[in-house]
Enzyme design. Structure first.
Site, mmCIF file in Angstrom:
data_model
loop_
_atom_site.group_PDB
_atom_site.id
_atom_site.type_symbol
_atom_site.label_atom_id
_atom_site.label_comp_id
_atom_site.label_asym_id
_atom_site.label_seq_id
_atom_site.Cartn_x
_atom_site.Cartn_y
_atom_site.Cartn_z
ATOM 1 N N SER A 38 24.393 -11.561 -0.581
ATOM 2 C CA SER A 38 24.361 -11.580 0.755
ATOM 3 C C SER A 38 24.990 -10.709 1.580
ATOM 4 C CB SER A 38 24.193 -13.122 1.369
ATOM 5 O OG SER A 38 23.893 -13.479 2.411
ATOM 6 N N ASP A 49 12.887 -15.504 0.868
ATOM 7 C CA ASP A 49 13.951 -15.085 1.551
ATOM 8 C C ASP A 49 13.642 -14.043 2.579
ATOM 9 O OD1 ASP A 49 16.678 -14.117 2.087
ATOM 10 O OD2 ASP A 49 16.949 -12.758 0.456
ATOM 11 N N HIS A 76 16.949 -17.757 -0.848
ATOM 12 C CA HIS A 76 18.406 -17.317 -0.279
ATOM 13 C C HIS A 76 19.488 -18.349 -0.494
ATOM 14 C CE1 HIS A 76 20.838 -13.934 1.725
ATOM 15 N NE2 HIS A 76 21.511 -14.989 2.125
#
Length: 298
Positions: A115, A268, A298
Site C-alpha cells: 500500500s 482493490d 486491499h
C-alpha cells in the site's frame, strides 16, 4: 513494544541515522552473505507500525533466509509529509552502506512495501537511481501500491468504489489527511478538478483507461468531463509530484529502476495503478514479475 519471540531469529531494535528499525537475522549460520530485505509497512503514512507487521517480517526472514529490516518511519499528521518518505530513504541508504555489518551482501538487497509502503518503495528506488556512492538496489517489490493521484476514475476505481476497507472515497480522504489538506476538497479531487488540462494531456500516455487490459474493463464507463478548479490545484500540488505519484516519473528515471515484482488484487481500487506501472516498466525494458490475486482485496 518488545518483539514477539521467534526461535529461528535474532531480533534487534536499532536506529539507522535516528530512524527506528527492527532487524530480523536468521540464527542459523550462513556459509555466504545473505540477502537483505528492507520493508516499509502500509497505512497511508498515518497508521501502522513495526509491531503491526512483526509476523509478516518474521515470516519473510524465515522463509527466504534473509535479513529483514522493518522501518518505523514517522507518521502523519504529527510529522508532516514528506517526513515518511525521507525516513524510508535515510534507512535504506544506511543499510546499503552498512549491509556487511549484518552479514548481508550489499548487491542482493531488495526494497519491499505494501500500500503506502509500496509508494515509499517506488519513490525510494526512483530517488536512488543516480546515486553512485552506494550499492544499487537489486529489486523492488510493490504490494498493491498507491502510485498516482492524477486520475481517480480508472476502471478499478469504478468497479471497487464501495469495496470494504478502502473505498474510492476513503482513499482520497486518507491522502488529503496524510498531506494535512482540507478534506472538503475531496469531491473535487475525485472528479479530477485538481488537474489542469495540459497536465492531463501530458500524462495521458501513461495514465489512461485505454492502457488497461480489456479483461479488467468490464462495465467501465468513461467519466463525464469536469471543470478545472485552479484553487484546488494550488492547494493540492503535492498530489502531482513524483514523490507521491511515482507513476508520473520520466522515462529517464523509470528505465534505470531495478527488477520489479508487482502484486495486484482484483477487488482493490488501486489495482490499475499497479497495472499501469507494470506497463511503464516493461516499456522501459525493466524486468517485471506480476502476480494478480483474483480473489484478493486491499
Amino acid at each position: 513494544l518488545p518483539a514477539f519471540r521467534d526461535s529461528k531469529l535474532f531480533i534487534k531494535d536499532l536506529h539507522f541515522d535516528e530512524v527506528p528499525v527492527r532487524i530480523y537475522l536468521p540464527r542459523v549460520p550462513s556459509a555466504s552473505k545473505r540477502r537483505g530485505v528492507i520493508f516499509f509497512h502500509g497505512g497511508c503514512g498515518m497508521f501502522g507500525s513495526i509491531r503491526c507487521y512483526e509476523r509478516i517480517c518474521q515470516y519473510i526472514a524465515r522463509k527466504s533466509d534473509s535479513v529483514v529490516v522493518s522501518v518505523g518511519y514517522r507518521l502523519s499528521p504529527e510529522c508532516k509529509y514528506p517526513a515518511q518518505t525521507l525516513d524510508c530513504l535515510t534507512a535504506t541508504v544506511h543499510f546499503l552502506k552498512t549491509a556487511g555489518n549484518y552479514g548481508v551482501d550489499p548487491g542482493r538487497i531488495i526494497v519491499c512495501g505494501d500500500s503506502a509502503g509500496g509508494t515509499f518503495t517506488a519513490t525510494v528506488c526512483q530517488e536512488l537511481v543516480n546515486r553512485r556512492d552506494i550499492p544499487k538496489i537489486r529489486a523492488q517489490v510493490l504490494i498493491y501500491p498507491f502510485l498516482q493521484a492524477l486520475n481517480f476514475n480508472l476502471p478499478s476505481h469504478q468497479k471497487n468504489a464501495f469495496t470494504a476497507f478502502l473505498s474510492r472515497e476513503r482513499a482520497v480522504h486518507f491522502i488529503l489527511k496524510y498531506l494535512s489538506k482540507d478534506c472538503s476538497m475531496k469531491e473535487a479531487v475525485l472528479a479530477g478538478s485538481h488537474v489542469p488540462e495540459s497536465m492531463n494531456l501530458k500524462y495521458s500516455k501513461w495514465i489512461n483507461p485505454e492502457l488497461i487490459p480489456e479483461v479488467f474493463k468490464v462495465g467501465y464507463k468513461p467519466p463525464l468531463p469536469t471543470s478545472f478548479l485552479p484553487q484546488v490545484h494550488k492547494e493540492t500540488k503535492e498530489l502531482l509530484k513524483t514523490r507521491l505519484s511515482p507513476l508520473l516519473a520520466e522515462d529517464a528515471v523509470v528505465c534505470r529502476l531495478p527488477d520489479t515484482c508487482i502484486i495486484t488484487c482484483q477487488h482493490d481500487v488501486l489495482r490499475d495503478e499497479g497495472l499501469l506501472y507494470k506497463q511503464r516498466l516493461e516499456d522501459n525494458n525493466v524486468k517485471v514479475t506480476w502476480c494478480h490475486v483474483e480473489e484478493g482485496f486491499h
